[in-house]
Scaffold this active site. Structure first.
Site, short mmCIF file in Angstrom:
data_model
loop_
_atom_site.label_atom_id
_atom_site.label_comp_id
_atom_site.label_asym_id
_atom_site.label_seq_id
_atom_site.Cartn_x
_atom_site.Cartn_y
_atom_site.Cartn_z
CB CYS A 24 5.27 45.08 91.19
SG CYS A 24 5.13 45.31 89.43
CD GLU A 60 -0.24 40.66 87.09
OE1 GLU A 60 0.83 40.46 87.70
OE2 GLU A 60 -0.49 40.19 85.97
P1 NAD Z 1 -2.68 48.24 97.94
O1 NAD Z 1 -2.89 46.79 98.00
O2 NAD Z 1 -2.61 49.00 99.21
O3 NAD Z 1 -3.87 48.93 97.10
C1 NAD Z 1 -4.17 48.55 95.78
C2 NAD Z 1 -5.59 48.98 95.45
O4 NAD Z 1 -6.51 48.22 96.22
C3 NAD Z 1 -5.90 50.45 95.74
O5 NAD Z 1 -6.69 50.96 94.71
C4 NAD Z 1 -6.68 50.36 97.04
O6 NAD Z 1 -7.56 51.42 97.26
C5 NAD Z 1 -7.45 49.08 96.84
N1 NAD Z 1 -7.93 48.42 98.07
C6 NAD Z 1 -7.47 48.56 99.34
N2 NAD Z 1 -8.17 47.76 100.18
C7 NAD Z 1 -9.08 47.11 99.43
C8 NAD Z 1 -10.07 46.12 99.72
N3 NAD Z 1 -10.25 45.66 100.95
N4 NAD Z 1 -10.82 45.64 98.70
C9 NAD Z 1 -10.62 46.08 97.44
N5 NAD Z 1 -9.70 47.01 97.10
C10 NAD Z 1 -8.93 47.52 98.09
O7 NAD Z 1 -1.40 48.46 97.03
P2 NAD Z 1 -0.67 49.83 96.68
O8 NAD Z 1 0.06 50.30 97.90
O9 NAD Z 1 -1.60 50.75 96.00
O10 NAD Z 1 0.37 49.32 95.58
C11 NAD Z 1 1.61 48.81 95.88
C12 NAD Z 1 1.60 47.31 95.73
O11 NAD Z 1 1.19 46.93 94.42
C13 NAD Z 1 2.99 46.71 95.89
O12 NAD Z 1 2.92 45.55 96.67
C14 NAD Z 1 3.39 46.36 94.47
O13 NAD Z 1 4.36 45.36 94.34
C15 NAD Z 1 2.07 45.96 93.89
N6 NAD Z 1 2.12 46.03 92.42
C16 NAD Z 1 2.11 44.87 91.68
C17 NAD Z 1 2.21 44.93 90.29
C18 NAD Z 1 2.24 43.68 89.44
O14 NAD Z 1 2.15 43.80 88.23
N7 NAD Z 1 2.37 42.50 90.02
C19 NAD Z 1 2.30 46.17 89.67
C20 NAD Z 1 2.31 47.31 90.44
C21 NAD Z 1 2.20 47.24 91.82
#
Ligand code: NAD
Length: 510
Positions: free
Chosen positions: A271, A237
């Site tokens: 998002c 997502e």
């Molecule tokens: P992010 O990708 O920076 O982090 C998301 C999660 O992944 C965090 O818990 C982070 O610690 C973890 N993470 C980071 N590096 C990793 C790795 N190498 N391996 C595994 N896990 C890792 O995103 P964010 O800044 O926390 O959230 C914002 C983003 O999320 C935006 O792009 C937003 O659009 C998206 N989002 C999507 C939805 C949806 O339903 N499609 C909903 C909410 C947010």
């Protein structure tokens, strides 16, 4: 938001920069142990009846209703979001998911009898069982730090799985709360706190059955690649760049108010937030004027962190440097906290980064489009495909446009709200990811369907050895008799293939 320091995440309110609390981080080397523990806990949970699982969901829903104020306090302290939104966008989706699952999961997951319409298989019986996958790793972002992990954990548990949850390092308190609410009701949920390295360790852990990742496209790619090496399935997502299409017959006041909410809700950190608005010429000027006037009056919460505010500012500055006009906003709000003014941009050139990159802040761009075809073209000019909306009084016209928009959800005269209605399938296309959450699709995505066959063993099997020319003729003939279209065609085939059918009958008599 939180900052890491020697084995702890220190949470700071991004509106006031005051400390809120802290949690201990999980050492990446300890994540494997959590998965192993979860695997053991999953066995009895996966064997429990659908009625028992339902009872737990109902119990947790009651606890949520009782503790709603305390949950809202935690979310507000950790994110600085308005209290109204803690209820509408965090608690509503969470409780709705539990109630939907309690009502529907027992029906959807009950073993299904599968009949055999094929004449030669009529004596067989089968059951389709929706078995759990095992341990599901849920990796969450910070923007809806309660609702997102909560709903995903609820779905995974309802399907009989155990969960290891890795909340965002910026919102560990809400994540801890999600795990505690389920674990104290007796569900197999563990939590691993920390940054990307803890998430990475979770994706790599032996015995993990599936990853449900919500976050940026950038990290989603890394997660998918790492899971792919181990052939662990993933739901992604990811981000969005949602368009809103305002047609010339739209209700202007509703479209403006809808645009305000969908662009600036959660300070734009959504998002499926509206980031681009395409308005047909007849409404363009009054729409822009009203939107700007009302945006100026909004009092928004902060962005989650300084880094996030800098990212938003850089995208806006780049657009303005390339000729875009900021009708309001376009700068940070001075004082404590990571605030940024609600911003409306027009005349944004295609070359500006904000045209392509997810902004994830309180910024919306507005452009004029000539007709429906131009609106669809502009809306689809993105690598993302999460949500989109059409604003018009004509439902049929909305339906025609909805079919042509490249998105996982298209709303009519509204936007984004359906995350809080569990029957609405949620997910994206392109860089917004793949797989689904919510609804029966989200539930089945967390199961491992097993087709279990039953045969009395008394009916001979004609396609077994030995093979000879007569057998090949028999099956060529049987193919036409069984699969010709319509009863008359099958009867004609039976007459012309009577010799083959006799040969087939002999194979049943062996
Ligand atoms: P992010 O990708 O920076 O982090 C998301 C999660 O992944 C965090 O818990 C982070 O610690 C973890 N993470 C980071 N590096 C990793 C790795 N190498 N391996 C595994 N896990 C890792 O995103 P964010 O800044 O926390 O959230 C914002 C983003 O999320 C935006 O792009 C937003 O659009 C998206 N989002 C999507 C939805 C949806 O339903 N499609 C909903 C909410 C947010």
């Amino acid at each position: 938001m939180a900052v890491a320091a020697s084995g702890e995440l220190h949470v700071v309110n991004p509106a006031t920069l005051e400390p809120v609390g802290s949690v201990a981080t999980t050492d990446p080397t300890a994540v494997q142990e959590l998965v192993t523990e979860a695997k053991l806990a999953q066995e009895p949970w996966g064997d429990s009846s659908l009625a028992d699982r339902r009872a737990l969901l109902v119990e947790v829903a009651d606890v949520l209703l009782d503790r709603a104020d305390g949950i809202a306090d935690t979310v507000v302290a950790e994110t600085g979001k308005p209290r109204v939104e803690a209820f509408t966008t965090e608690l509503f989706p969470a409780v709705d998911a539990l109630v939907w699952l309690a009502k529907n999961a027992p029906k959807l997951l009950a073993p299904e009898r599968v009949g055999y319409p094929q004449l030669h298989l009529k004596h067989k019986r089968a059951t389709l069982r929706y078995e759990p996958i095992g341990v599901v790793g849920v990796i969450s972002p910070w923007n809806f730090p309660f609702a997102i992990p909560f709903t995903q954990v609820a779905y995974a548990l309802a399907a009989g799985n155990a969960v290891v949850l890795k909340p965002s390092e910026l919102t560990p308190l809400s994540g801890a709360l999600v795990a505690e609410l389920f674990a104290s009701a007796g569900a197999p949920v563990r939590v691993a706190q920390g940054g990307g390295n803890v998430g990475e360790a979770l994706v790599r852990a032996r015995g993990l059955g599936k990853v449900v990742f919500t976050g940026s496209a950038e990290v989603g790619r890394l997660v998918a690649a790492s899971a792919g090496e181990r052939l662990v399935p993933v739901t992604l997502e990811l981000g969005g760049k949602d368009p809103m299409v305002v047609l010339d017959d739209a209700d202007l006041a509703r479209a403006v108010d809808g645009a305000l909410w969908a662009s600036f809700l959660n300070c734009g950190q959504v998002c499926s937030g509206v980031e681009r608005i395409y308005v047909q010429s007849a409404l363009y000027e009054p729409f822009v004027e009203e939107l700007t006037r009302k945006a100026r009056e909004l009092d928004l919460g902060p962005l989650i962190s300084e880094e996030q505010r800098d990212k938003v500012a850089a995208l806006v500055d780049d657009a303005i440097a390339q000729g875009a006009r900021a009708l309001t906003g376009g700068r940070a709000r001075p004082g404590a906290g990571w605030f940024y003014e609600p911003t409306v941009l027009t005349e944004v050139p295609r070359s500006a980064r904000i045209e392509h990159d997810e902004t994830f802040g309180p910024v919306v761009t507005v452009a004029r489009v000539a007709d429906d075809a131009a609106a669809v073209r502009a809306a689809n000019e993105t690598s993302f495909g999460l949500g989109a909306s059409v604003w018009t009084r004509d439902a049929e016209r909305a339906g025609r446009i909805a079919r042509r928009l490249r998105a996982g959800t298209v709303w009519h005269n509204d936007h984004a709200y359906s995350y809080a209605s569990s029957q609405a399938t949620w997910g994206g296309r392109g860089e917004s990811g793949f797989g689904r959450t919510h609804s029966r699709h989200g539930l089945y995505d967390l199961t491992s369907p097993k087709f279990v066959d039953r045969d009395s063993g008394r009916v001979p099997v004609p396609w077994w050895f030995p093979y000879d020319d007569a057998a090949a003729d028999a099956f060529r003939g049987a193919l036409r008799v069984l699969y010709s279209d319509g009863i008359a065609a099958r009867a004609r085939a039976a007459w012309s293939e009577r010799r083959a059918l006799l040969a087939l009958a002999k194979r049943y008599r062996r």
